[in-house]
Design a protein around this motif. Sequence first.
Motif: not given
Lengths: 215, 252
Positions: A182-191, A17-20, B179-183, A159-169
């Motif tokens: 930014e890294v998980t491409q999720l809203p902050i609330g979901t993070v 998704r990120h690349d797209m 902004i634009g995906g960046h800090g 832990l399932p990978v989705e949980f593991r990754e937030v703990v590691v991050l």
Amino acid sequence: MREAARAGGEVVEARPRHDMMRLRAVRPAATLPLPRAEEFLDPSELERFERTLLPHMRAAYNLARWLTRTDQDAEDVVQEAYLRAVRFFGGFRGGDAKAWLLTIVRNTSHSAWQRGRGAGATVPLDEDTPEVEDAALGPENLLLQKASGQEVREALDALPVEFREVVVLRELEGLSYKEMAEVTQLPIGTVMSRLARARARLRLGLQERVRGGSA
Amino acid sequence: MSCGEPASRLLEAYLDGELDLVRSLEVERHLAECELCAAALSSHRALRSALTDASLYYPAPKGLEHRLRTELRKGSKAAKRGAVAGWRWGAVAASLPVIAALAWALVAIPRGPSNEELVSQEVVSAHVRSLMAQHLTDVASSDGHTVKPWFNGKLDFSPEVKDLAGDGYPLVGGRLDYIGGHGVAALVYQRGPHPVNVFIWPEPDARGGADGESSLRGYNVIRWRRSGMRYWAVSDLNLPELRELAHDLQRP
């Protein structure tokens, strides 16, 4: 031309998704072999790339290792992630290089999974389901401090990978909620809710291990 | 602050250092009088300390950095040798569609007028959000020497921080924004009752377009580029005064 390229070259996997998001307009080229770095960066740019992103190699490897679970896969993912990063470096406008790189590492790990190695291992999470464990925040949790590194590693690995990754991050890489979003491409609330649930599960898993170990 | 699900979320955000000063103090006040939350906090802390075990961090294998550098440079070396062998023309021909697609992307994405519009929408939204969430500043200080170092380690560039109190635009503080995906760095100035957000990020090559001004959803927006950095100033302040602030910021 495109047919010829498809027949002659490697077929590029579906882009994460990120690349797209970054290169939507380049999608017609997706059937061509991946271009090499130098077609995008001249030597001075390559130097800037290395200066900006190689300092985060430790973090990249640690994240990849936690996500893929094996040394070899982690190294492959890091290598592929850097080669992807070099292609998109033109679109990197400065800002948080670590979060930018970890986003690519994460996407690369996830597409490596989807390619079959760990297929079926990711389970879609229902973010809204409340967790019961939160009630278990008693004083016995203080025992967790006694857990060995080995026990913590096993519990985290379970832990399932989705949980593991937030703990590691958060806990190992020290990312802020914003960077995690930014890294998980999720809203902050979901993070935040995912992190809370991940910690609750980890706490449970660890309690079981500590108790099992001392019994 | 009442106990329960939202409080526990707040507690974790507190432990993660994600709350602003006001909310942190609120949480601390509550912790002093609520045993339940105090116990919850210490078990959060216990988990955290279990996670600080150094053995959890996988060290990168020896030689990985060298292998990465080699891999990244493989092509560049070949290019430097300068010989144009027959196969290379083949490679050039094969890469033409890529170049064409890239050229299209360059024209279509960063240079198109829509890019500026998109950024200005994002910038205005970030401005509005900063006011709505009561989260105008992460570091509240009128002292540029406090605000500037605060960004160290949070961004990989160092924004220029000027206090313009002498010009009637006191610096209120700084904040990280997105902004634009960046800090990006956000500096907050105040003119009377009007807060002004100045967003800053590096832009070495003017891809963000020419300097200019616009108005969006009732907010005035001015953008300019100086010393390799892109600046966007947003406020409900009237345009002449916002121009004056922009002018003062561009003063060497």
